[in-house]
Scaffold this motif. Sequence first.
Motif, PDB file in Angstrom:
ATOM      1  N   GLU A 394       0.846  -1.195   0.000  1.00 57.30           N
ATOM      2  CA  GLU A 394       0.000   0.000   0.000  1.00 57.30           C
ATOM      3  C   GLU A 394       0.880   1.244   0.000  1.00 57.30           C
ATOM      4  O   GLU A 394       1.778   1.389   0.836  1.00 57.30           O
ATOM      5  CB  GLU A 394      -0.891  -0.022   1.242  1.00 57.30           C
ATOM      6  N   ASN A 395       0.657   2.147  -0.946  1.00 52.17           N
ATOM      7  CA  ASN A 395       1.403   3.395  -1.022  1.00 52.17           C
ATOM      8  C   ASN A 395       1.038   4.276   0.175  1.00 52.17           C
ATOM      9  O   ASN A 395      -0.141   4.455   0.481  1.00 52.17           O
ATOM     10  CB  ASN A 395       1.077   4.111  -2.341  1.00 52.17           C
ATOM     11  N   LEU A 396       2.053   4.833   0.875  1.00 54.40           N
ATOM     12  CA  LEU A 396       1.766   5.678   2.042  1.00 54.40           C
ATOM     13  C   LEU A 396       1.119   7.001   1.665  1.00 54.40           C
ATOM     14  O   LEU A 396       0.620   7.718   2.533  1.00 54.40           O
ATOM     15  CB  LEU A 396       3.048   5.949   2.836  1.00 54.40           C
ATOM     16  N   GLY A 397       1.127   7.320   0.371  1.00 59.92           N
ATOM     17  CA  GLY A 397       0.335   8.446  -0.097  1.00 59.92           C
ATOM     18  C   GLY A 397       1.027   9.794  -0.045  1.00 59.92           C
ATOM     19  O   GLY A 397       2.124   9.964   0.461  1.00 59.92           O
ATOM     20  N   TRP A 398       0.336  10.760  -0.607  1.00 58.24           N
ATOM     21  CA  TRP A 398       0.745  12.162  -0.641  1.00 58.24           C
ATOM     22  C   TRP A 398       0.311  12.812   0.667  1.00 58.24           C
ATOM     23  O   TRP A 398      -0.755  12.498   1.157  1.00 58.24           O
ATOM     24  CB  TRP A 398       0.055  12.843  -1.827  1.00 58.24           C
ATOM     25  N   PRO A 399       1.113  13.678   1.299  1.00 61.15           N
ATOM     26  CA  PRO A 399       2.377  14.257   0.858  1.00 61.15           C
ATOM     27  C   PRO A 399       3.621  13.531   1.371  1.00 61.15           C
ATOM     28  O   PRO A 399       4.717  14.055   1.253  1.00 61.15           O
ATOM     29  CB  PRO A 399       2.303  15.657   1.461  1.00 61.15           C
ATOM     30  N   ILE A 400       3.453  12.359   1.994  1.00 65.46           N
ATOM     31  CA  ILE A 400       4.627  11.625   2.464  1.00 65.46           C
ATOM     32  C   ILE A 400       5.474  11.216   1.273  1.00 65.46           C
ATOM     33  O   ILE A 400       6.688  11.430   1.244  1.00 65.46           O
ATOM     34  CB  ILE A 400       4.183  10.401   3.287  1.00 65.46           C
ATOM     35  N   ASN A 401       4.836  10.627   0.274  1.00 62.39           N
ATOM     36  CA  ASN A 401       5.518  10.344  -0.979  1.00 62.39           C
ATOM     37  C   ASN A 401       5.368  11.521  -1.930  1.00 62.39           C
ATOM     38  O   ASN A 401       4.347  12.199  -1.944  1.00 62.39           O
ATOM     39  CB  ASN A 401       4.959   9.074  -1.615  1.00 62.39           C
ATOM     40  N   THR A 402       6.384  11.734  -2.735  1.00 63.81           N
ATOM     41  CA  THR A 402       6.435  12.830  -3.696  1.00 63.81           C
ATOM     42  C   THR A 402       6.856  12.264  -5.047  1.00 63.81           C
ATOM     43  O   THR A 402       7.195  11.079  -5.148  1.00 63.81           O
ATOM     44  CB  THR A 402       7.458  13.890  -3.245  1.00 63.81           C
ATOM     45  N   PRO A 403       6.892  13.076  -6.093  1.00 64.73           N
ATOM     46  CA  PRO A 403       7.352  12.564  -7.389  1.00 64.73           C
ATOM     47  C   PRO A 403       8.839  12.195  -7.390  1.00 64.73           C
ATOM     48  O   PRO A 403       9.286  11.456  -8.264  1.00 64.73           O
ATOM     49  CB  PRO A 403       7.082  13.721  -8.346  1.00 64.73           C
TER      50      PRO A 403
END
Length: 683
Positions: A394-403
Amino acid sequence: MLRYLFALLLLSASATAQNVEFTKDRFGNDKEGLKNALKEIKIGNEWYEADPPRFEQALPHFLAAQELNPNNALLNFRIGHCYLGSAGLKAKSLPYLQKAYQLDPQVDSRVHYLLGRALHMNAKWSEAIAEYKAAQPPAGSKGASTLQNDINKKIAECQSGMALQKNATRAFIDNVGPNVNSSSADYGPVITADESVMLFTSRRPGSTGGEKDPDSGGYFEDIWQTTRNADGTWQPARNLGTTVNTQGHDAVVALAPDGQRLITYVEDGAGNLHESSLKGAEWAKPQELGRRINGGQSHEPSAAYTPNGKFLYFVSNGSPKSNRGGHDIWRIEIDGRSDAENLGSVINTPYNEDGVFLHPDGKTIYFSSEGHSSMGGYDIFKSELKNGQWSKPENLGWPINTPDDDVFFVLSASGRHGYYSSTREDDGLGSRDIYMITFLGPEKQPLLSGEGQLLASRAAPLRETLLAPPVAIASAQVTILKGTVTDAATKQPLEATIDLVDNTLAQTIASFQSNSQSGRYLVSLPSGTNYGIVVRKEGYLFHSENFDLPQGAAYSEVVKDIPLKKLDVGAKVVLNNIFFDFDKATLRKESTAELQRIVQLMGDSPTLRIEISGHTDNVGNAAYNKDLSQRRAKAVVDYLTGKGVAASRLTSAGYGDTQPVSSNSTKEGRQLNRRTEFKVLGK
């Protein structure tokens, strides 16, 4: 009419935007400036055209030349390309590439692709997709298939980014401050389970040897350490010194939950993992982990301990026959003999994985991947072990992850705080800083109707000032037991062994050491087990504790200071892992490990004589309680004699409710009074 005005503005912009070359006829009055600019461009081009390109070294030279002439298309293009190739600076590429294209749409055949990358790095998803589509190669051209696959992947990343940003993760993201971060790059934080200690990697001045890496131009990596204050701030970081840090690159990749073992990455050839132990206040010289982990020419950049310290998860690009992609995540028993096991296709993708971290609950893995549903580069993912199988990441999502790349995430045992490195212009102190993520949990309704929820931005912490106070997040399923081990008489810290026992299986599943200087210890207890905790040291009576944690038991933190008593006449301890059936004197099987420990002690000390005593609370008839306590004490003695301990060395006594150690007016007090004790009668 609006369409006409927009077209007119574009024509006006193109009319004023003219490519200015670095020639004498353009800068005739500033010969010295032109000479210096051409010199800077020449040096920059040497770095830019190297194999591989040295973008970070080329960048300052190109920027120096641009001060004289900001309107050269090729120079703007190369500056933008250099920013895209520099760690933590990719988002800065956009205005330069946009200007390069405005000055000369034919400046370079890669301009649409790089514009797509720059827009992608700035989370301009739709615009980036349009540029990627414009960069698609003609069918049948050289390298068309490889480039098309890359473009397709990046379009998918943008689509993932759009979806994730629409459902932003509720979190505060805060810089941990100048006591930790510097004006240089700081990254790769690792923490103890209780967040009391953090180690991280830094390229700041003051590194061991004080030299700079000729390839990157930055200082060689060193490992630094800081301690958390009671108010949540961090003490000024200190360099771990020459025992751990060498003249070259040294990076921290893993810290055991109790902070007593450390894994470092040393760039010796392909790059290998080393391990160090904390001896008092100082770390021992790291020793290379065996060839079962470090392959001959393979690269191992990341690792994580399991809570019991017996297994290691690590990243490697070795064993091409069993790798899913470039770098995969593997698992191995550290002191075993079996080969490492690949985690399989649910976790590992045809792309690279890195930055592995296992939560102290023992069942949740966090890692970074270029695959799965990444929004660009490496994203951080989470997976849980259920019935022996890993769940879909599962992706931890925005804004923790960025491009951009998001790697080396760690999480506190409570699940409340995460730590990682990021590049954020508004509150950053260096090219990369360490940030703390505070997860807020489920969303509450806005306090002011008509006001929308504030969306997170890459450049700013998510601070939802219009929302009601955050609700508590779901608690992690782990208990942290910590404290200090001391001599009961002198109060001096002791280095003791802490055994973690599965009472149901009567097996020791892990052993730890308290710190020799401070006596501190920390043990992670994932839910779902009946634990016996045994603290032992030669010449002392062992101390036992019991933690029966059912599956799904919520997070808790228990501080238990343990004074060990010397093996002297009159010394006594509570046997917290002796269990009886309700209202009976029948020993339960969960008592086996504790009983065997007494058998071993009696064998190690052949002249030792002891009393086993039973105690109850004051509920019920006093005579009945005394009889029950006597029968229970005798049941323990009978077990010991059955295992070969001479009856002459053993005495049983039942005291009923006559020797309480706590008040009988509370449930907790009555629980403490119901106990079995061990007392030394003679040595």
